[in-house]
Each structure stands twice: as structure tokens, then as C-alpha cells.
Design a protein around this motif. Structure first.
Motif, PDB file in Angstrom:
ATOM      1  N   MET A 217       0.840  -1.204   0.000  1.00 19.41           N
ATOM      2  CA  MET A 217       0.000   0.000   0.000  1.00 19.41           C
ATOM      3  C   MET A 217       0.874   1.254   0.000  1.00 19.41           C
ATOM      4  O   MET A 217       0.553   2.248  -0.653  1.00 19.41           O
ATOM      5  CB  MET A 217      -0.892   0.028   1.240  1.00 19.41           C
ATOM      6  CG  MET A 217      -1.946  -1.039   1.249  1.00 19.41           C
ATOM      7  SD  MET A 217      -3.601  -0.420   0.921  1.00 19.41           S
ATOM      8  CE  MET A 217      -3.831   0.750   2.241  1.00 19.41           C
TER       9      MET A 217
ATOM     10  N   LEU B  11      -1.008   6.186   6.354  1.00 17.39           N
ATOM     11  CA  LEU B  11      -0.615   4.782   6.457  1.00 17.39           C
ATOM     12  C   LEU B  11      -0.149   4.462   7.873  1.00 17.39           C
ATOM     13  O   LEU B  11      -0.460   3.410   8.426  1.00 17.39           O
ATOM     14  CB  LEU B  11       0.514   4.485   5.467  1.00 17.39           C
ATOM     15  CG  LEU B  11       0.122   4.499   3.993  1.00 17.39           C
ATOM     16  CD1 LEU B  11       1.354   4.699   3.121  1.00 17.39           C
ATOM     17  CD2 LEU B  11      -0.589   3.220   3.606  1.00 17.39           C
TER      18      LEU B  11
ATOM     19  N   THR C 176      -6.493  -7.203   6.831  1.00 15.05           N
ATOM     20  CA  THR C 176      -6.414  -6.228   5.752  1.00 15.05           C
ATOM     21  C   THR C 176      -7.442  -5.128   5.985  1.00 15.05           C
ATOM     22  O   THR C 176      -7.144  -3.944   5.851  1.00 15.05           O
ATOM     23  CB  THR C 176      -6.687  -6.909   4.395  1.00 15.05           C
ATOM     24  OG1 THR C 176      -5.924  -8.106   4.324  1.00 15.05           O
ATOM     25  CG2 THR C 176      -6.330  -6.008   3.240  1.00 15.05           C
TER      26      THR C 176
ATOM     27  N   VAL D  23      -6.581  -1.192   6.117  1.00 17.29           N
ATOM     28  CA  VAL D  23      -6.971  -0.400   4.945  1.00 17.29           C
ATOM     29  C   VAL D  23      -8.049   0.635   5.298  1.00 17.29           C
ATOM     30  O   VAL D  23      -7.937   1.808   4.913  1.00 17.29           O
ATOM     31  CB  VAL D  23      -7.446  -1.328   3.798  1.00 17.29           C
ATOM     32  CG1 VAL D  23      -8.040  -0.514   2.667  1.00 17.29           C
ATOM     33  CG2 VAL D  23      -6.293  -2.187   3.300  1.00 17.29           C
TER      34      VAL D  23
ATOM     35  N   THR E 115      -6.620   3.481   7.275  1.00 14.77           N
ATOM     36  CA  THR E 115      -5.770   4.319   6.424  1.00 14.77           C
ATOM     37  C   THR E 115      -6.620   5.241   5.553  1.00 14.77           C
ATOM     38  O   THR E 115      -6.318   6.437   5.423  1.00 14.77           O
ATOM     39  CB  THR E 115      -4.875   3.432   5.520  1.00 14.77           C
ATOM     40  OG1 THR E 115      -4.109   2.560   6.342  1.00 14.77           O
ATOM     41  CG2 THR E 115      -3.947   4.272   4.667  1.00 14.77           C
TER      42      THR E 115
END
Lengths: 269, 148
Positions: free
Chosen positions: A179, A190, B128, B132, B135
Motif C-alpha cells: 500500500m 498509512l 487487511t 486499509v 488508512t
């Protein structure tokens, strides 16, 4: 004393760490992304192989000791992150809103994709235990208290817990590395995402992100540390009072729609 | 784990941690050792505070608070602390921690082998998802606030 009784384990750990650090970090470019191989990932994977029961190199007693050592060592990581946050605590507070709101992503991100998939794959109440949180120790305690660990919910939470122990850090590290390498997300975002609430997974994700954005290293550690702290502290209460009820509610709503059991339910074999 | 044993564990693993810092990140051995000692003292004080405080909060809370304070502008020893702690690389600590994580995996492998592929896929998606989604929300919130 257990430390002295288990001296072989510590010697193994020393050799492992020295070899992994000597290999160093390597990057492999795949399409738009980068696969990052960090010493910590080799340490986890090689360590896993060494502890393979068939090899008989590491006794069960050693492994239990390793896991006790692991849990107190993560405290050291917490301290290190605290000392990174300290000098710029003001800067952190100025992004307090983003930091607080993104926690919703940590708590609900597991349910949003995990639950529908689990139901679709035909899981029953296991799905609730498996997806209501990232299923680390505090979350197991919640399920154990509400349903008991012999229940379907208990099996769900324990299964994901074991998966997390076996490959959680390696997986999250690879995902975070990919990512980050896509260059779509800002390193700060992040970093906040990396604070998933498990010491080893957070470490692997943060390590991968800092390897992609070395110039932002301190800020990344700061945001990841703060986010992980929030996830850990609020997590217990949030999972108990919000995540679990929401997961239960969604389970009831979604099972008739996408659950396989329901389809079979009408037709007796 | 008993108090004295915790200290011994930290000392033994400290040797490994310092080795990682010297080999992987080329920090001077003495600076890394002092840095590690500082981290150790803060951590032990944090554990102590957790036991003393009547308010029951997780250990990570008190340790973080103490570490943040010691390195903050309010602290008289901040510059000393940050100067040396910088010699203990975050990634080196990670290698140390994940080495022990790896060495403890064997005890879970039997149960892991018995699991269906379905639960493994679900676990991957769960990890995940949490990373994700957080984020994505962080990215949009940081934009809204004008920080990035």
C-alpha cells in the motif's frame, strides 16, 4: 528461573537476529507495488520453521517461554514509540481529530469486509467471533466472558487469533509495504492505519512504511505509536459496547441474504 | 512472570537487541547500550506505576504516558533521552520481537494445520480490513484538516 532454564532459546534468538540483520532489507518491484523484505520478517518466518514441532529443535516449554518473553518485549516497543512522540507531542495533538476518527476504521474495518465474506463462505456464529475485532488477547476475553470459548463464537475468535499469531505480522507487513509503495496514500495516513492494536502487527506494518518513506521516519513512528495506543486502550470498550453488538446485528441481517446455510435450510437432504 | 525474572529477560534480550542495532543499523555499541538502558528504566517504571495506581488501566497506557513525558519539552532530561534512544532503532527492536514471535509459533502449528482454508481467508481479510479502512479514513481526515 525460567530465563536460565531456557538459555538455549535465547541463544537461538541471538543467532537468528544476527543472521537476519546481516541479510538486511531487500526490495522486489512487482508491477506498481514493491514487496519489502525486512529482517523482522525473516526472523518471524525462519523462527517459525525452527520451532516446527517435527524438527524438535525447540521444546514446547521453550515456545511457551518465548511467547511470555514476546509479550513483555512489546512493552519496550511501546516505550520506544513514546519517546518518539514526546518531543512533538504538540504536533500530534494538532492532528487529534484525524487520529480519533480513523479509529473507526480500525474497529469497523474488520467487520465490514470480514463478516460478509465469512457468512458467504458458509460460516455460522463462528463468523461473529472471527470478525468482530482483530481477535487479540483482550478481544478473546470479551468473547470468553459472553459466550465461553467452547461456543461457535469462541471457536471463531480463537481460530483468527491463531492465524494472527502464525502469520498476522508477516501478512500485515506485506500489505502495508504494498500500500505504501503504491504512493496513493500519505505516509501519515498509512502510519495511523498501522496502529491496529497488536504490537507485532503494528511493528511489521510500521517497519514496512518507514522503509518506503525513510524521510518521514519519525513522524511515521509517532502516528503509528499514537494510533496503536488509542486502538489498544479504547479497543476493549469499543469492541464490547459497539463492535460486538453491530456484528451481531449485521450477522442477523446478512445471513438470510448471503448465507449458504439458509439456502440449504429449506430443503432437507 | 515475576518481577525479577522480567528484569533478567530484559537484560538478556537487551544483548540481542544491541547486537541487532550494531549489525543492522551501525549504531555505536555504547550508545545503543545506553539507549536500551534508558528504554528499560522507563518500561520498568511504567510497569511499577501500573501496579501502584488504583485506577485500573492497561500497562501500555502508563508506559506510553511516562515515555512521552520523559521525552517531551516539559522534561529536564528530554535531550539526553532522545539523543541516546535514537541509537536504538525501531526496526532492530522489531527484529528482536518477531524472532521470539517466530520461535513461539511452533506451539500453534498443530491447531493451525487443522483449520479450514475458509477461516484463514477470513483472517487475512480481517487484518487487511482494519489496516486499509483506518488508512482511508485517516487520509481523508488529514486532508479535511489540511495537514497533508
Amino acid at each position: 528461573m525460567n530465563v536460565l532454564k531456557n538459555w538455549k532459546l535465547h541463544v537461538l534468538a541471538l543467532i537468528l537476529v544476527v543472521i537476519c540483520e546481516m541479510i538486511g532489507t531487500h526490495k522486489v518491484t512487482i508491477g506498481p507495488g514493491v514487496l519489502l523484505f525486512l529482517p523482522m520478517l525473516y526472523a518471524m518466518i525462519i523462527g517459525g520453521f525452527i520451532s516446527w514441532p517435527k524438527l524438535k529443535l525447540v521444546k514446547l516449554e521453550h515456545m511457551n517461554h518465548a511467547s511470555a518473553v514476546l509479550s513483555i518485549l512489546t512493552l519496550l516497543l511501546v516505550t520506544k514509540l513514546g519517546t518518539v512522540i514526546g518531543p512533538s507531542v504538540g504536533k500530534l495533538l494538532s492532528s487529534g481529530l484525524a487520529l480519533s476518527v480513523q479509529e473507526l476504521g480500525h474497529f469497523l474495518g474488520t467487520v465490514i469486509v470480514g463478516l460478509p465474506l465469512a457468512i458467504f463462505l458458509g460460516m455460522g456464529r463462528e463468523a461473529v467471533g472471527a470478525t468482530f475485532s482483530i481477535d487479540r488477547e483482550p478481544n478473546i476475553a470479551i468473547i470468553a466472558e459472553k459466550y465461553g470459548l467452547d461456543s461457535p463464537e469462541g471457536r471463531g475468535v480463537m481460530s483468527v487469533y491463531i492465524c494472527g499469531t502464525v502469520f498476522g505480522a508477516v501478512w500485515v507487513g506485506l500489505i502495508a509495504g504494498c500500500m505504501a509503495a503504491l504512493q496513493i496514500f500519505h505516509p501519515y495516513a498509512l502510519a495511523m492505519g498501522a496502529g491496529v492494536g497488536s504490537g507485532s502487527m503494528m511493528a511489521a506494518a510500521t517497519g514496512a512504511i518507514t522503509a518506503v518513506f525513510p524521510d518521514h521516519k519519525n513522524e511515521i513512528l509517532m502516528y503509528a505509536g499514537a494510533s496503536n495506543l488509542l486502538t489498544t486502550i479504547i479497543g476493549i470498550y469499543f469492541c464490547l459496547f459497539i463492535s460486538l453488538p453491530v456484528t451481531n446485528y449485521l450477522y442477523k441481517v446478512l445471513t438470510p441474504i448471503i448465507g449458504r446455510r439458509q439456502e440449504k435450510g429449506g430443503a432437507t437432504k | 512472570m515475576r518481577w525479577t525474572e522480567q528484569v533478567v529477560v530484559f537484560l538478556v534480550t537487551g544483548i540481542i537487541g544491541i547486537a541487532a542495532n550494531v549489525i543492522g543499523y551501525h549504531h555505536p555499541i555504547m550508545d545503543a547500550a545506553i539507549g536500551y538502558a534508558i528504554l528499560l528504566v522507563i518500561t520498568l517504571l511504567g510497569i511499577l506505576v501500573t501496579h501502584i495506581m488504583p485506577l485500573k488501566l492497561p500497562m501500555v497506557f502508563w508506559i506510553s504516558l511516562l515515555a512521552i513525558f520523559v521525552a517531551s519539552p516539559l522534561s529536564p532530561v528530554a535531550s539526553f533521552v532522545t539523543k541516546y534512544v535514537e541509537n536504538v532503532d525501531f526496526l532492530a527492536l522489531c527484529t528482536l520481537i518477531l524472532a521470539y514471535a517466530g520461535l513461539s509459533v511452533g506451539k500453534d502449528l498443530e491447531m493451525f494445520k487443522k483449520m479450514s482454508w475458509k477461516i484463514i481467508v477470513v483472517a487475512l481479510v480481517v487484518y487487511t480490513g482494519t489496516f486499509v479502512f483506518a488508512t482511508i479514513i485517516a487520509q481523508s481526515m488529514l486532508h479535511v484538516e489540511g495537514i497533508i
